[in-house]
Each structure stands twice: as C-alpha cells, then as structure tokens.
Design a protein around this motif. Sequence first.
Motif, PDB file in Angstrom:
ATOM      1  N   THR A   1      -3.239  19.319  -5.237  1.00 50.92           N
ATOM      2  CA  THR A   1      -4.564  19.933  -5.272  1.00 50.92           C
ATOM      3  C   THR A   1      -4.605  21.159  -4.360  1.00 50.92           C
TER       4      THR A   1
ATOM      5  N   ARG B   1      -1.677   9.221  -3.142  1.00 52.27           N
ATOM      6  CA  ARG B   1      -2.742  10.009  -2.509  1.00 52.27           C
ATOM      7  C   ARG B   1      -2.179  11.262  -1.834  1.00 52.27           C
ATOM      8  N   ASN B   2      -1.035  11.150  -1.192  1.00 53.57           N
ATOM      9  CA  ASN B   2      -0.397  12.299  -0.558  1.00 53.57           C
ATOM     10  C   ASN B   2      -0.001  13.339  -1.604  1.00 53.57           C
TER      11      ASN B   2
ATOM     12  N   TYR C   1      -1.292  13.713  -4.584  1.00 56.33           N
ATOM     13  CA  TYR C   1      -2.533  14.257  -5.140  1.00 56.33           C
ATOM     14  C   TYR C   1      -3.084  15.361  -4.236  1.00 56.33           C
ATOM     15  N   LYS C   2      -3.144  15.081  -2.954  1.00 57.01           N
ATOM     16  CA  LYS C   2      -3.654  16.064  -1.994  1.00 57.01           C
ATOM     17  C   LYS C   2      -2.785  17.318  -1.989  1.00 57.01           C
TER      18      LYS C   2
ATOM     19  N   ASN D   1       0.805  -1.202   0.000  1.00 56.66           N
ATOM     20  CA  ASN D   1       0.000   0.000   0.000  1.00 56.66           C
ATOM     21  C   ASN D   1       0.852   1.272   0.000  1.00 56.66           C
TER      22      ASN D   1
ATOM     23  N   GLU E   1       0.227   3.491  -3.062  1.00 54.71           N
ATOM     24  CA  GLU E   1      -1.076   4.150  -2.981  1.00 54.71           C
ATOM     25  C   GLU E   1      -1.030   5.349  -2.035  1.00 54.71           C
ATOM     26  N   LYS E   2      -0.424   5.179  -0.885  1.00 56.28           N
ATOM     27  CA  LYS E   2      -0.331   6.265   0.093  1.00 56.28           C
ATOM     28  C   LYS E   2       0.452   7.446  -0.463  1.00 56.28           C
TER      29      LYS E   2
ATOM     30  N   THR F   1      -5.247  -0.243  -9.868  1.00 55.26           N
ATOM     31  CA  THR F   1      -6.444   0.440  -9.367  1.00 55.26           C
ATOM     32  C   THR F   1      -7.407   0.755 -10.506  1.00 55.26           C
TER      33      THR F   1
END
Length: 83
Positions: free
Chosen positions: A30, A23-24, A26-27, A16, A19-20, A77
């Motif tokens: 953004t 996502r980090n 992406y955040k 994972n 994925e983490k 994914t």
Amino acid sequence: MVSDETMLFKFGIEENRAEKVIRNAYKAMTEKGYNPVHQLVGYLLSGDPAYITSHLDARSKIRKVERDELLEELVRTYLECKK
C-alpha cells in the motif's frame, strides 16, 4: 492406547505468524502504491516473490511462511468475518 480421533495442535505465537506477514506485506505494498490484493493473489498462485515488494522487508518475510499457511489464514479470517 490408540485413538482414532484427530488431534489438534496449536502453537500459540506461531499461529499468528501468517497474519503478521500478510499485514506487513499489505502495508508495504500500500505504501508503495501497489494493489495488495492483486499482488498477494499473484504471489499465492505463482509462488513468484517478485509480486511482493521488498519495502519493509515484506518479500523476505513472506517467503519464510509456506503459501498454504498464508492461504489458510486468509480463508480462516474470511470465514470468521462472515459469521
């Protein structure tokens, strides 16, 4: 005994990690007003970490994961969502 079957190893928490990190990143992108899709594609194609913001330590974290691992996670994914 020698086996000609492919062995599959899963590493639990490690699987994972990509994925983490995605996502980090992406955040962070953004929050800074960047287009995360364009920035991630730029990074994955070029390997240039300048595509990833240093906000939330995203650049440092993404560099700790091999680009092929990130791509593998994205493809996995995507395909799982298309079932």
